[in-house]
Design a protein around this motif. Structure first.
Motif, short mmCIF file in Angstrom:
data_model
loop_
_atom_site.label_atom_id
_atom_site.label_comp_id
_atom_site.label_asym_id
_atom_site.label_seq_id
_atom_site.Cartn_x
_atom_site.Cartn_y
_atom_site.Cartn_z
N PHE A 62 0.82 -1.22 0.00
CA PHE A 62 0.00 0.00 0.00
C PHE A 62 0.86 1.27 0.00
O PHE A 62 0.60 2.22 -0.74
N VAL A 63 1.89 1.26 0.83
CA VAL A 63 2.72 2.47 0.93
C VAL A 63 3.39 2.77 -0.42
O VAL A 63 3.48 3.94 -0.83
N ASN A 64 3.83 1.73 -1.12
CA ASN A 64 4.48 1.96 -2.43
C ASN A 64 3.49 2.50 -3.45
O ASN A 64 3.82 3.38 -4.25
N MET A 66 0.96 4.26 -2.77
CA MET A 66 0.65 5.64 -2.39
C MET A 66 1.78 6.59 -2.84
O MET A 66 1.52 7.68 -3.35
N LEU A 67 3.02 6.14 -2.67
CA LEU A 67 4.15 6.97 -3.10
C LEU A 67 4.14 7.13 -4.63
O LEU A 67 4.47 8.21 -5.14
N THR A 69 1.49 7.18 -6.44
CA THR A 69 0.43 8.15 -6.74
C THR A 69 0.93 9.58 -6.54
O THR A 69 0.61 10.48 -7.32
N LEU A 70 1.75 9.77 -5.51
CA LEU A 70 2.28 11.11 -5.26
C LEU A 70 3.15 11.61 -6.42
O LEU A 70 3.25 12.80 -6.66
N ASP A 71 3.78 10.64 -7.14
CA ASP A 71 4.61 11.03 -8.29
C ASP A 71 3.80 11.77 -9.35
O ASP A 71 4.35 12.60 -10.08
N VAL A 73 0.91 13.40 -8.72
CA VAL A 73 0.06 14.47 -8.17
C VAL A 73 0.61 15.81 -8.65
O VAL A 73 1.78 16.10 -8.51
N GLN A 74 -0.25 16.57 -9.28
CA GLN A 74 0.13 17.89 -9.75
C GLN A 74 -0.23 18.92 -8.70
O GLN A 74 -1.39 19.10 -8.37
N VAL A 75 0.80 19.56 -8.16
CA VAL A 75 0.52 20.66 -7.24
C VAL A 75 0.44 21.92 -8.10
O VAL A 75 1.38 22.23 -8.82
N ARG A 77 0.69 25.50 -9.77
CA ARG A 77 1.82 26.42 -9.70
C ARG A 77 1.66 27.45 -8.58
O ARG A 77 2.57 27.71 -7.81
N GLN A 79 -0.01 27.18 -5.92
CA GLN A 79 0.10 26.55 -4.61
C GLN A 79 1.56 26.33 -4.24
O GLN A 79 1.98 26.54 -3.11
N ARG A 80 2.37 25.90 -5.24
CA ARG A 80 3.79 25.66 -4.99
C ARG A 80 4.48 26.95 -4.58
O ARG A 80 5.29 26.98 -3.67
#
Lengths: 180, 193
Positions: A62-64, A66-67, A69-71, A73-75, A77, A79-80
């Protein structure tokens, strides 16, 4: 302390979230009241039962996932930039100054179109590079005098300026209809 | 100004990501356990946990490093849980003891177990399922408060902070939440201790 009050505080009592005086009063009450003592036992049992629930663990990968998925994820501009600004200002400035500075950055971003990715042309450049082709407007204003009709007329003429850009012949002419 | 902030942002992003990944590794099990107790099943627990970490990642630049990460994460999780669970249609609740009627007769409902070995079992599985079923019936805010207090062992002040409310409300939610749980589990009272 009466039974009703004791029962209303029972949950906070088992959590130890009352004042020392309240804790002592309830303890004393419980020694002498079988009904409230039963309520106490029951509340405590419920708390313990929930606290003894098994710890549920996620599947191994699960943790992998989730990580991964984070790759993707578009934050956004804006917000960054706000995030970075908050971090920088927080480390260098007082909280109030930081809050003001962040508000400033947010305003700059909004005015630059950072919030919606809509590009905006730099209007100051457009103004500076516009060909200089002006016309002076000559306005004739007739003050309102009792008995005279109001008259306001305009006519255009080529604008003549000196080296400093000031108009050489500004002209405001007051015309009285009375003399006409 | 914008370009400078973007450059700083790019540098900070890769550092943030490394730091955030380490925090995910450290806290995901704890977060998952709470999510499971809130949702009552693994599929929703995964969704809730993932959504909470994604939201935390988006705002990670604003996280104050001097504060404990779990407190900040709990605050985000509280919002995600309440938002998501309220939007979700009510699931059909069935008793785990109730036999499943099939074409071949009656069978017992089988609960897949993803937890660790039997040494971690502190309540009987049967009792665990009953308490979970009772938790599922609580209003979301009550359920979250009971979970934070009794599973996570948080103080009223911490719960108030995490759920963006005041201590009086926390006290009231716990009082009422526990009473509702007790009523649901009345017939098993002698097995609770």
């Amino acid at each position: 302390m009466n039974c009703r009050r004791v029962v209303s505080l029972m949950s906070a009592y088992v959590d130890g979230e009352l004042t020392g005086v309240e804790m002592l009063e309830i303890r004393r009450h419980l020694d002498n009241c079988a009904e409230c003592a039963e309520e106490h036992e029951s509340t405590l049992a419920m708390k313990l039962a929930v606290s003894r629930l098994r710890t549920i663990r996620p599947r191994e990968d699960f943790v992998n996932s989730m990580l991964a998925t984070l790759d993707v994820v578009q934050v956004p501009r804006y917000q960054r930039i706000i995030n970075s600004s908050v971090r920088i200002f927080r480390s260098k400035l007082s909280p109030v100054a930081a809050a003001l500075a962040v508000s400033g950055v947010a305003l700059v971003l909004m005015s630059a179109g950072g919030m919606d990715n809509v590009g905006q042309q730099d209007q100051s450049q457009m103004v500076a590079s516009a060909p200089y082709d002006g016309q002076a407007i000559e306005v004739k204003y007739v003050p309102q005098i009792p008995g005279n009709p109001i008259s306001l007329s305009s006519s255009s003429r080529p604008l003549v300026v000196n080296e400093s850009g000031r108009e050489l012949t500004p002209k405001i002419e007051l015309v009285s209809m009375a003399g006409r | 100004m914008v370009e400078l902030a973007e450059t700083v942002s790019d540098v900070a992003r890769s550092e943030d990501r490394k730091e955030f990944d380490a925090l995910v590794q450290r806290y995901h099990k704890q977060a998952y356990n709470i999510a499971y107790r809130m949702a009552g099943n693994h599929a929703d627990a995964e969704d809730l946990t993932q959504e909470a970490f994604i939201r935390a990642f988006r705002f990670f630049g604003q996280y104050r490093r001097e504060l404990p990460f779990d407190s900040w994460l709990y605050k985000i999780m509280s919002n995600v849980f309440i938002d998501r669970l309220r939007r979700k249609p009510k699931a059909m609740i069935r008793s785990l003891d109730q036999p499943v009627v099939t074409s071949e007769g009656e069978a017992q409902f089988d609960v897949p177990d993803n937890s660790a070995g039997p040494e971690e079992t502190v309540l009987s599985r049967e009792m665990d399922s009953r308490i979970q079923a009772a938790l599922d019936t609580l209003p979301e805010a009550f359920r979250l408060t009971v979970i934070y207090a009794d599973i996570e062992g948080m103080s009223y002040e911490e719960i108030a902070e995490s759920t963006s409310t005041n201590i009086g409300t926390v006290r009231s939610r716990l009082h009422r939440g526990r009473r509702l749980l007790r009523n649901k589990l009345k017939s098993y009272a002698n097995q609770l201790v």
